[in-house]
Design a protein around this motif. Structure first.
Motif, PDB file in Angstrom:
ATOM      1  N   GLY A 202      63.831   1.809  21.317  1.00 17.46           N
ATOM      2  CA  GLY A 202      62.700   2.597  20.829  1.00 17.46           C
ATOM      3  C   GLY A 202      62.969   4.074  20.900  1.00 17.46           C
TER       4      GLY A 202
ATOM      5  N   SER B 159      57.048  -4.369  18.153  1.00 16.17           N
ATOM      6  CA  SER B 159      56.024  -3.447  18.647  1.00 16.17           C
ATOM      7  C   SER B 159      56.414  -2.901  20.017  1.00 16.17           C
ATOM      8  CB  SER B 159      54.668  -4.132  18.695  1.00 16.17           C
ATOM      9  OG  SER B 159      54.712  -5.192  19.609  1.00 16.17           O
TER      10      SER B 159
ATOM     11  N   LEU C 125      59.038  -1.497  20.660  1.00 16.15           N
ATOM     12  CA  LEU C 125      59.770  -0.247  20.458  1.00 16.15           C
ATOM     13  C   LEU C 125      58.854   0.969  20.423  1.00 16.15           C
ATOM     14  CD1 LEU C 125      62.355  -1.372  17.780  1.00 16.15           C
ATOM     15  CD2 LEU C 125      62.641  -1.202  20.236  1.00 16.15           C
ATOM     16  N   MET C 126      57.542   0.711  20.304  1.00 15.44           N
ATOM     17  CA  MET C 126      56.599   1.840  20.299  1.00 15.44           C
ATOM     18  C   MET C 126      56.327   2.327  21.711  1.00 15.44           C
ATOM     19  SD  MET C 126      55.701   1.586  17.049  1.00 15.44           S
ATOM     20  CE  MET C 126      56.184   0.376  15.851  1.00 15.44           C
ATOM     21  N   LYS C 127      56.793   1.554  22.685  1.00 14.22           N
ATOM     22  CA  LYS C 127      56.525   1.931  24.070  1.00 14.22           C
ATOM     23  C   LYS C 127      57.835   2.334  24.733  1.00 14.22           C
ATOM     24  CE  LYS C 127      54.325  -1.916  25.297  1.00 14.22           C
ATOM     25  NZ  LYS C 127      53.491  -2.733  26.186  1.00 14.22           N
ATOM     26  N   LEU C 128      57.702   2.860  25.937  1.00 13.02           N
ATOM     27  CA  LEU C 128      58.904   3.291  26.642  1.00 13.02           C
ATOM     28  C   LEU C 128      59.441   2.219  27.573  1.00 13.02           C
ATOM     29  CD1 LEU C 128      58.127   7.010  27.361  1.00 13.02           C
ATOM     30  CD2 LEU C 128      60.034   6.109  26.074  1.00 13.02           C
TER      31      LEU C 128
END
Lengths: 909, 80
Positions: free
Chosen positions: A66, A239, A241-244
């Motif tokens: 991400g 989805s 990949l939108m977070k850390l």
């Protein structure tokens, strides 16, 4: 799938264009019309930071972690904030001392010790090799993908024997290219304008290529980035990949990557070369500081959409994310775009390889080989120009072949990003010796050596050694159970520290060791004179920059010096340099004259540009006969010079203060004269004012005395006038006394809570007689409740009376109307006195509060007041901290207003 | 000299703010699957901070008119 020959022809054409640009840049530089001397080319050349790693690796990293690709670009952005004062200082130092590489820089700071330079060179070579191999890997992989990719199910062919390996040919080609570019001649300043121009051009190409691929993928393959993102959010896999949370090593790793890239942007040898050595003008740093981060931002905009596109399109197939930038266009059968992307990647890789190999070869030549060669008698007397060039060309070839070897034997088992980070961690080892060295005088030579070696050792042990283990060179048991079974020495978990990923772990330990030894040893070290001299010159470069620190007092002839320089730089070059020197210093001819100290240090600087400062020193001392000035003497010169500067600063300061004082005196004098004039005016006005009533009193008294026959009525009338005029006289004298008291600040003020309502009532009642006499109507508008202010009651009454009588004066008898209004709002009490007289012209509104100002042109008759009433009111209100002013339009009457702060009691009521 | 010192101070403060804004724990506030204007909120945040940071740097470094004006200020302060 593209044919071999297409790719090759396009690549060679592209390299041809680059070479043409470089050639043109060099030609222009020789003609003295540089094409790179502007902040934009400088900024673009810094973008050599974005290598093939950025180009292919960012997408790959984004596809697996991400946002994990971003710290590599956020770090330089943050660091750019420090450029204006850190980088500028480094550039200034490098310019003053003619330093041409990071090894030269560090060695020069620490007593010009060749050993320091050697260590830095070795760390650089060891650290940068993986990085270079990374570029080879990127180019050869992209070449193979471009040539063989047919469908997502396609599997890349395994690398065959060395002779059929594209990477080898890429490496050789790049070596030729770098040699052609970088070592065409030996230059004193080690600047390569042509290369910088070519690098800047490459930066444009890679940005455009990335942008074209991004726009194509986002807007032609998909209906815009938001559709891509929307698709991705639907999939639980994507989805993430939108977070850390997908970031290996978590936030600690994020922090480390930011830190590493902050250091890398300044201290990777190639960045140092571009930022410092190739810098034309310090001022360019200013623009580059914000323009370069903007470049980084632009090149990263499409990374996430492209990786999402790749992940969505190739779901279920094993396509290497590092190749998405090529495989996605190829999948959509857009070979032209893929070819353009390939050129972008080639730009990124060649740019990095050229600059890095040139920087490294300079270091190897100047700091590793030359010091040794110059000790050999055979080389001391020869023309060394060819030797120098041969060493540099050889080292460029050697570096690239070593890079290839690393790629061949180790690189295959790593992703692009990890290899790059290993290099970053090596470059970070230079940060403490430079950053601490240019701000802390006491950082010593032994401290620097200890710090560098300690940091380097930890780096080898915690990053390089494991990479050997992973690629099967040594047993992997060292990773699991430590060397010889010492569990606490595990390279990835040193002393049992197991909360970090390998990079963070290594950076933590190596930085700790590096800074710890540097600072610790320095604190207990005694610096010798040479160390102190160099430290002072570096730390105080902005103070000592212009001070000449020549260190030679021996004698030699000009021709000897010139021969020496010519041996390294060629006869023509040396001739030109000496002629320039003669022209600059107004010396007619330089032949067979004894060289003075200035010329010797000039020659030393020239040489140090070509062969490094340490070697230059050795060479100069071989021709200069007699004693070298001792370093103590140089320190003294330096001290004296800086004392002189200090004195002149102080003198400047003093003269500035004097100027200020004179200015103040002049102003005070002017003010005094003005006051004097005012006093005269005051006196003459007052006497004039006093004389008018006195005259009439006297003349009427004389009439009464001389005419006893006057009838009672007449007599009465005259007596009335006399009484009135004496009253006026008394009033006037009272006012003058009052005014004088207020002006001299000797008046006694009382301060009570005063009800303004009552004040107005009292004032009105005491002046009502005047209104009746003139038949003017007085209207009073006051609120029912009391309004309290802190004030002197009697003076306030005086103010209101003054304003009211002033209003009477300007009203026509019979039709005159005066309104007095009291109100309170927002913490202020406000009193207004309005008349319907002729009004006051705007020009006069400011003046009427001044002494003896009487309105002109309204009435020709005798003045109606002392001219002091408004002035006194003004002073009184100001004394109470209030405000008084007038609002008026000619013909519509005037409104006098004053405001005073309310006391708390009335506010609450 | 005084003005360049002020400039340096501003740049250092900017660096510190940027470093805090782009690291844990502030970053973790945006680490969630959520779209704002069709952009993942994490990326929107980072790129916004990034652009603002660049903007601030440009303003601090390229402000010419005020810096020449500021150069005269210390003198007048002294005279008072």
């Amino acid at each position: 799938m593209l044919q071999y020959w297409v790719i090759l022809v396009v690549s060679f054409c592209y390299l041809g264009i680059l070479f043409a640009i470089a050639y043109y840049g060099d030609k222009r530089a020789e003609a003295g019309r540089s094409i790179i001397s502007n902040p934009y080319v400088y900024t673009l050349s810094i973008a050599v930071y974005c290598t093939a790693w950025t180009f292919y690796g960012s997408v790959g990293r984004s596809a697996t972690t991400g946002a994990g690709f971003l710290p590599i670009y956020l770090g330089p952005t943050l660091m750019a904030a420090l450029w204006w004062f850190v980088l500028r200082k480094i550039i200034r130092i490098a310019k003053v001392h003619r330093l041409t590489s990071i090894a030269d820089f560090i060695a020069s700071r620490y007593a010009r010790d060749p050993l320091v330079g050697e260590i830095v060179t070795i760390i650089s070579v060891a650290g940068i090799l993986p990085y270079i191999s990374l570029q080879l890997k990127a180019v050869s992989t992209s070449f193979i993908v471009l040539h063989t990719f047919q469908s997502p199910s396609h599997i890349m062919p395994p690398t065959g024997s060395i002779w059929s390996d594209t990477a080898l040919y890429v490496a050789l080609l790049m070596a030729v290219f770098a040699i052609l570019f970088g070592t065409r001649h030996i230059d004193a300043s080690e600047r390569h304008e042509g290369i910088v121009a070519a690098i800047a051009f490459e930066s444009v190409v890679k940005l455009i290529a990335f942008g074209v691929a991004g726009i194509f993928i986002c807007f032609y393959l998909f209906a815009g980035p938001s559709e891509l993102v929307y698709d991705a959010v639907q999939s639980p896999q994507l989805s993430k990949l939108m977070k850390l949370e997908t970031l290996p090593g978590g936030y600690a790793s994020w922090f480390t990557l930011t830190f590493l890239s902050m250091m890398a942007i300044l201290f990777l040898p190639r960045q140092f070369h571009i930022l410092v050595v190739e810098n034309v003008n310090e001022e360019h740093v200013k623009t580059a500081s914000w323009l370069f981060p903007l470049y980084l931002l632009a090149i990263n905009l499409f990374v996430l959409p492209i990786s999402l596109a790749g992940l969505i399109l190739f779901q279920g197939w094993s396509v290497d994310p590092d190749t998405y930038l090529l495989t996605v266009p190829l999948y959509a059968d857009q070979q032209l775009i893929a070819l353009f992307v390939f050129l972008g990647g080639l730009s990124a890789a060649t740019g990095m390889v050229i600059v890095a190999t040139i920087a490294l070869s300079t270091m190897i030549c100047n700091d590793l080989v030359m010091p040794v060669l110059l000790r050999i008698r055979y080389f001391q007397l020869r023309d060394l120009r060819d030797v120098l060039l041969a060493i540099r060309r050889g080292s460029i070839l050697g570096i690239l072949l070593l890079g290839y070897a690393y790629f061949r034997f180790i690189g295959e088992s790593y992703a692009l990003v990890t290899i790059g980070l290993v290099s970053f961690a090596a470059a970070a080892q230079f940060a403490p010796v430079i950053l601490i060295g240019i701000y802390w005088r006491r950082a010593s030579r032994r401290g620097a050596i200890a710090g560098l070696l300690a940091g380097f050792a930890v780096w080898i042990y915690t990053l390089l050694l494991p990479s050997f283990a992973i690629s099967g060179w040594i047993s992997t048991s060292i990773l699991d159970s430590g060397p010889f079974g010492f569990k606490f020495l595990e390279p990835y978990h040193l002393f049992g520290l197991d909360m970090f990923d390998p990079i963070t772990h290594s950076v933590f330990w190596s930085m700790l060791a590096n800074v710890g030894f540097l600072v610790g040893v320095s604190l207990f070290d005694r610096q010798n004179a040479m160390e102190r001299l160099q430290a002072t010159l570096f730390v105080d470069v902005f103070r000592h920059g212009s001070i000449d620190t020549r260190q030679w007092s021996g004698t030699t002839t000009v021709s000897e010096l010139k021969d020496l320089v010519a041996r390294f730089m060629g006869f023509n070059h040396a001739n030109k340099a000496f002629a320039e020197y003669a022209a600059k210093h107004n010396i007619a001819s330089l032949n067979d004259v004894q060289a003075d100290a200035n010329l010797v240090s000039f020659a030393e600087r020239k040489l140090s540009g070509a062969i490094g400062s340490a070697s230059a020193r050795v060479m100069i001392s071989s021709v200069v006969k007699g004693e070298e000035i001792s370093i103590e003497e140089v320190m003294n010169i330096l001290d004296e010079a800086s004392q002189l500067i200090e004195y002149s600063h102080r003198i400047e300061e003093k003269s500035r203060e004097l100027e200020n004082a004179t200015e103040k005196l002049r102003a005070a004098n002017k003010r005094l004269q003005e006051l004097d004039r005012l006093k005269d005016e005051f006196l003459s006005t007052v006497t004039h004012e006093l004389r008018t009533p006195l005259t009439s009193v006297r003349s009427f008294s004389e009439i009464l005395r001389d005419n006893p026959s006057l009838d009672m009525k007449e007599r009465q009338k005259f007596l009335d006038i006399i009484v009135k005029e004496s009253e006026r006289l008394t009033r006037l004298i009272n006012q003058v006394l009052d005014f004088a008291k207020i002006e001299s600040k000797s008046a006694v003020w009382t301060r009570d809570s005063v009800d303004l309502n009552k004040v107005i009532m009292e004032a009105v009642s005491s002046i009502s007689q005047l209104f009746q006499e003139n038949s003017i109507k007085l209207k009073k508008v006051v609120p029912d409740e009391s309004i309290f202010v802190m004030a002197d009651r009697d003076r306030l009454i005086q103010v209101v009376i003054n304003l009211l009588s002033n209003a009477v004066k300007f009203c026509e008898p019979g039709i005159g109307r005066v309104t007095v209004r009291l109100s309170a709002s927002a913490g202020n009490a406000r009193v207004e006195v309005q008349d319907n007289g002729p009004g006051i012209h705007p020009d006069e509104q400011e003046l009427i509060f001044e002494k003896f100002h009487q309105l002109k042109g309204l009435h020709d008759e005798k003045p109606r007041g002392s001219g002091l009433g408004l002035t006194i009111s003004h002073r009184i209100i100001k004394h109470h901290g209030g405000n008084i002013w007038v609002e008026s339009k000619p013909g519509e009457g005037a409104k006098f207003i004053f405001e005073l702060a309310l006391t708390d009691t009335s506010q609450s009521s | 000299m005084a003005e360049s010192k002020r400039q340096n101070e501003r740049l250092i403060v900017l660096l510190i703010i940027g470093f805090i804004a782009l690291n844990y724990p502030l970053l973790s506030l945006f680490s969630k699957v959520k779209l704002v204007f069709g952009i993942p909120v994490l990326y929107l945040y980072i790129f916004t901070v990034w652009s603002v940071f660049i903007g601030c740097m440009a303003v601090i470094l390229e402000k010419k008119s005020s810096s020449s004006l500021m150069n005269h200020l210390p003198k007048s302060e002294k005279s008072e």
